[in-house]
Design a protein around this motif. Structure first.
Motif, PDB file in Angstrom:
ATOM      1  N   ASN A 114       2.070 -49.257 -10.859  1.00 53.28           N
ATOM      2  CA  ASN A 114       3.443 -48.814 -11.105  1.00 53.28           C
ATOM      3  C   ASN A 114       3.649 -47.387 -10.613  1.00 53.28           C
ATOM      4  N   ALA A 115       2.638 -46.544 -10.822  1.00 51.07           N
ATOM      5  CA  ALA A 115       2.718 -45.171 -10.316  1.00 51.07           C
ATOM      6  C   ALA A 115       2.835 -45.172  -8.792  1.00 51.07           C
ATOM      7  N   ALA A 116       2.101 -46.061  -8.138  1.00 51.69           N
ATOM      8  CA  ALA A 116       2.184 -46.159  -6.677  1.00 51.69           C
ATOM      9  C   ALA A 116       3.577 -46.597  -6.240  1.00 51.69           C
ATOM     10  N   ALA A 117       4.195 -47.504  -7.005  1.00 55.77           N
ATOM     11  CA  ALA A 117       5.540 -47.982  -6.664  1.00 55.77           C
ATOM     12  C   ALA A 117       6.565 -46.860  -6.778  1.00 55.77           C
ATOM     13  N   GLY A 124       7.569 -41.912  -0.374  1.00 56.85           N
ATOM     14  CA  GLY A 124       7.023 -42.740   0.689  1.00 56.85           C
ATOM     15  C   GLY A 124       8.028 -43.505   1.519  1.00 56.85           C
ATOM     16  N   ALA A 125       7.603 -44.677   1.979  1.00 57.72           N
ATOM     17  CA  ALA A 125       8.396 -45.473   2.917  1.00 57.72           C
ATOM     18  C   ALA A 125       9.513 -46.252   2.251  1.00 57.72           C
ATOM     19  N   ALA A 126       9.590 -46.233   0.911  1.00 61.53           N
ATOM     20  CA  ALA A 126      10.652 -46.956   0.209  1.00 61.53           C
ATOM     21  C   ALA A 126      11.824 -46.052  -0.161  1.00 61.53           C
ATOM     22  N   LYS A 127      11.861 -44.843   0.377  1.00 60.35           N
ATOM     23  CA  LYS A 127      13.004 -43.965   0.119  1.00 60.35           C
ATOM     24  C   LYS A 127      14.290 -44.671   0.534  1.00 60.35           C
ATOM     25  N   PHE A 260       5.210 -53.589   0.133  1.00 64.81           N
ATOM     26  CA  PHE A 260       4.315 -52.593   0.715  1.00 64.81           C
ATOM     27  C   PHE A 260       2.884 -52.870   0.269  1.00 64.81           C
ATOM     28  N   LEU A 261       1.961 -52.864   1.238  1.00 56.58           N
ATOM     29  CA  LEU A 261       0.545 -53.019   0.932  1.00 56.58           C
ATOM     30  C   LEU A 261      -0.100 -51.640   0.962  1.00 56.58           C
ATOM     31  N   PHE A 262      -0.831 -51.326  -0.095  1.00 55.02           N
ATOM     32  CA  PHE A 262      -1.381 -49.994  -0.300  1.00 55.02           C
ATOM     33  C   PHE A 262      -2.858 -50.118  -0.672  1.00 55.02           C
ATOM     34  N   GLY A 263      -3.680 -49.165  -0.243  1.00 53.08           N
ATOM     35  CA  GLY A 263      -5.076 -49.158  -0.664  1.00 53.08           C
ATOM     36  C   GLY A 263      -6.033 -49.545   0.441  1.00 53.08           C
ATOM     37  N   GLY A 264      -7.321 -49.477   0.115  1.00 54.19           N
ATOM     38  CA  GLY A 264      -8.381 -49.623   1.111  1.00 54.19           C
ATOM     39  C   GLY A 264      -8.286 -50.854   1.988  1.00 54.19           C
ATOM     40  N   LEU A 265      -8.060 -52.014   1.386  1.00 47.73           N
ATOM     41  CA  LEU A 265      -8.034 -53.253   2.161  1.00 47.73           C
ATOM     42  C   LEU A 265      -6.861 -53.282   3.141  1.00 47.73           C
ATOM     43  N   SER A 266      -5.754 -52.622   2.787  1.00 45.06           N
ATOM     44  CA  SER A 266      -4.595 -52.602   3.677  1.00 45.06           C
ATOM     45  C   SER A 266      -4.853 -51.796   4.941  1.00 45.06           C
ATOM     46  N   LEU A 267      -5.872 -50.924   4.914  1.00 38.20           N
ATOM     47  CA  LEU A 267      -6.189 -50.099   6.080  1.00 38.20           C
ATOM     48  C   LEU A 267      -6.795 -50.916   7.214  1.00 38.20           C
ATOM     49  N   ALA A 268      -7.075 -52.186   6.958  1.00 36.13           N
ATOM     50  CA  ALA A 268      -7.567 -53.073   8.024  1.00 36.13           C
ATOM     51  C   ALA A 268      -6.464 -53.431   9.015  1.00 36.13           C
ATOM     52  N   GLY A 269      -5.236 -53.043   8.739  1.00 35.49           N
ATOM     53  CA  GLY A 269      -4.137 -53.229   9.692  1.00 35.49           C
ATOM     54  C   GLY A 269      -3.819 -54.680   9.967  1.00 35.49           C
ATOM     55  N   ASP A 270      -3.694 -55.026  11.245  1.00 36.20           N
ATOM     56  CA  ASP A 270      -3.297 -56.377  11.638  1.00 36.20           C
ATOM     57  C   ASP A 270      -4.256 -57.449  11.114  1.00 36.20           C
ATOM     58  N   LEU A 271      -5.504 -57.086  10.885  1.00 37.49           N
ATOM     59  CA  LEU A 271      -6.469 -58.070  10.393  1.00 37.49           C
ATOM     60  C   LEU A 271      -6.020 -58.677   9.066  1.00 37.49           C
ATOM     61  N   ILE A 272      -5.367 -57.869   8.227  1.00 41.28           N
ATOM     62  CA  ILE A 272      -4.866 -58.397   6.961  1.00 41.28           C
ATOM     63  C   ILE A 272      -3.366 -58.672   7.030  1.00 41.28           C
ATOM     64  N   PHE A 273      -2.609 -57.852   7.768  1.00 41.00           N
ATOM     65  CA  PHE A 273      -1.150 -58.014   7.792  1.00 41.00           C
ATOM     66  C   PHE A 273      -0.723 -59.292   8.513  1.00 41.00           C
ATOM     67  N   ALA A 304      -2.552 -39.689  -2.263  1.00 37.15           N
ATOM     68  CA  ALA A 304      -1.604 -40.717  -2.688  1.00 37.15           C
ATOM     69  C   ALA A 304      -1.619 -40.983  -4.189  1.00 37.15           C
ATOM     70  N   PRO A 305      -2.781 -41.120  -4.843  1.00 35.90           N
ATOM     71  CA  PRO A 305      -2.760 -41.369  -6.290  1.00 35.90           C
ATOM     72  C   PRO A 305      -2.123 -40.220  -7.069  1.00 35.90           C
ATOM     73  N   ILE A 306      -2.334 -38.992  -6.605  1.00 34.41           N
ATOM     74  CA  ILE A 306      -1.732 -37.834  -7.257  1.00 34.41           C
ATOM     75  C   ILE A 306      -0.217 -37.848  -7.066  1.00 34.41           C
ATOM     76  N   LEU A 307       0.224 -38.142  -5.850  1.00 31.16           N
ATOM     77  CA  LEU A 307       1.661 -38.222  -5.571  1.00 31.16           C
ATOM     78  C   LEU A 307       2.323 -39.291  -6.430  1.00 31.16           C
ATOM     79  N   GLY A 308       1.676 -40.450  -6.508  1.00 34.43           N
ATOM     80  CA  GLY A 308       2.237 -41.534  -7.302  1.00 34.43           C
ATOM     81  C   GLY A 308       2.398 -41.143  -8.755  1.00 34.43           C
ATOM     82  N   ALA A 309       1.363 -40.515  -9.319  1.00 36.90           N
ATOM     83  CA  ALA A 309       1.421 -40.114 -10.725  1.00 36.90           C
ATOM     84  C   ALA A 309       2.455 -39.014 -10.945  1.00 36.90           C
ATOM     85  N   SER A 310       2.497 -38.024 -10.046  1.00 31.71           N
ATOM     86  CA  SER A 310       3.448 -36.917 -10.217  1.00 31.71           C
ATOM     87  C   SER A 310       4.892 -37.391 -10.105  1.00 31.71           C
ATOM     88  N   SER A 311       5.122 -38.418  -9.299  1.00 29.65           N
ATOM     89  CA  SER A 311       6.485 -38.924  -9.106  1.00 29.65           C
ATOM     90  C   SER A 311       7.060 -39.516 -10.391  1.00 29.65           C
TER      91      SER A 311
END
Length: 329
Positions: A114-117, A124-127, A260-273, A304-311
């Protein structure tokens, strides 16, 4: 005077914290160990000491307005962390009240997804978006829903646990006590479990053979897939198929503009998207086809985790201001 907020992300191993302005600039960040404290009161004292040092470092024409916390099993309404499986402290922890008393300022807690959302909406990109979903792909799978510009918390403050919806009721065992949860298939841990299943089923050579489960990482699987490793490629296709099918089911609940996909696994790019989008579109109710974007998070960085929490604090203060205007009107 610059107005600032504090963001805290409580992870199973480390706790990250930082001081952030409203543009998303992180003025200070640091971390303490989560695991070295046997008693929660000792952890809290260590965290409070670190936060005071951080605030001292940016003293001057600055005002800290509040503290936001993202943590597994964080309850927004109660301000508590409740029976988090990845933390050694059990039971219900009234962290928001403790922070309010210690620092004499508002404190807001929610789960890390929820903090990430909220972070995606504020920084982020959902502005500008009012309806979207964030899926966090870390050790487990978290999710946060925003509808009509508001984070969905639900009656008990725990809405949106897509990671614990069922893929297969007789499937893989999950830490939550159920079997076949989505996160046992789609997460850093889930794709590792898939790799080992595929290694047993495939006879083809794979560079992933001989790597222990504990040493295997999503980065290794991604790099192997880029080099054309059969098992690694099959693992991403399988993972994307399950995620895409589940997202097709999830879309009908809130009709989001984007996921939006966020986190380590999403960094695989097209392989997961690519497999995720393909399988989502194939399984969507026809009315939704071609209308829901699947995008990478705009917060893919170490802060990112800090930004999410501060938001969470900015969101809390904005809601308070809106409520006040309604009362005056």
């Amino acid at each position: 005077m610059k107005q600032l907020t504090i963001g805290i992300d409580i992870g199973g191993t480390n706790t990250k914290y930082g001081i952030v302005d409203k543009t998303g600039q992180v003025l200070f960040q640091g971390s303490i160990s989560t695991t070295e404290y046997e008693e929660f009161k000792d952890y809290f004292n260590g965290l409070a000491k670190a936060l005071r040092a951080a605030m001292e470092s940016i003293k001057g024409e600055n005002q800290v307005l509040g503290i936001g916390v993202g943590a597994a099993n964080g309850n927004y309404y109660k301000g508590t962390i409740e029976r988090a499986t990845n933390l050694k402290w059990k039971g219900i922890i009234p962290l928001a009240d403790m922070l309010k008393e210690e620092f004499d300022m508002p404190a807001v807690i929610t789960n890390d997804a929820n903090a990430a959302a909220v972070g995606e909406m504020v920084y982020g990109a959902a502005k500008g978006m009012k309806d979207f979903i964030v899926i966090t792909l870390g050790t487990g799978l978290g999710s946060g829903f925003v509808a009509n510009g508001q984070l969905l918390n639900g009656k008990h403050g725990i809405a949106g646990e897509v990671g614990h919806t069922s893929v297969n009721p007789a499937g893989r065992y999950c830490n939550c006590g159920k079997r076949g949860c989505l996160e046992t298939y789609v997460s850093a841990t889930g794709i590792k479990r898939t790799v080992y299943k595929l290694l047993a089923d495939h006879l083809e050579p794979s560079e992933l053979r001989g790597i222990s489960f504990d040493n295997l990482s999503t980065k290794m699987i991604t790099e192997a897939a880029v080099r054309g490793d059969v098992v690694a490629l099959a693992a991403f296709e399988y993972t994307g198929r399950i995620l895409g099918m589940k997202l097709a089911e999830t879309v009908v609940h809130t009709d989001p503009e984007a996921i939006f996909l966020f986190g380590g696994l999403s960094l695989a790019g097209d392989l997961i998207f690519k497999p995720t989008i393909r399988h989502m579109e194939a399984n969507l109710m026809p009315l939704f086809r071609g209308k829901v974007k699947v995008l990478p998070s705009g917060l893919q960085n170490q802060a990112a985790p800090i930004l999410g929490a501060s938001s969470l604090v900015w969101n809390y203060l904005d809601n308070k201001q809106s409520q006040l205007k309604e009362v005056i009107a």
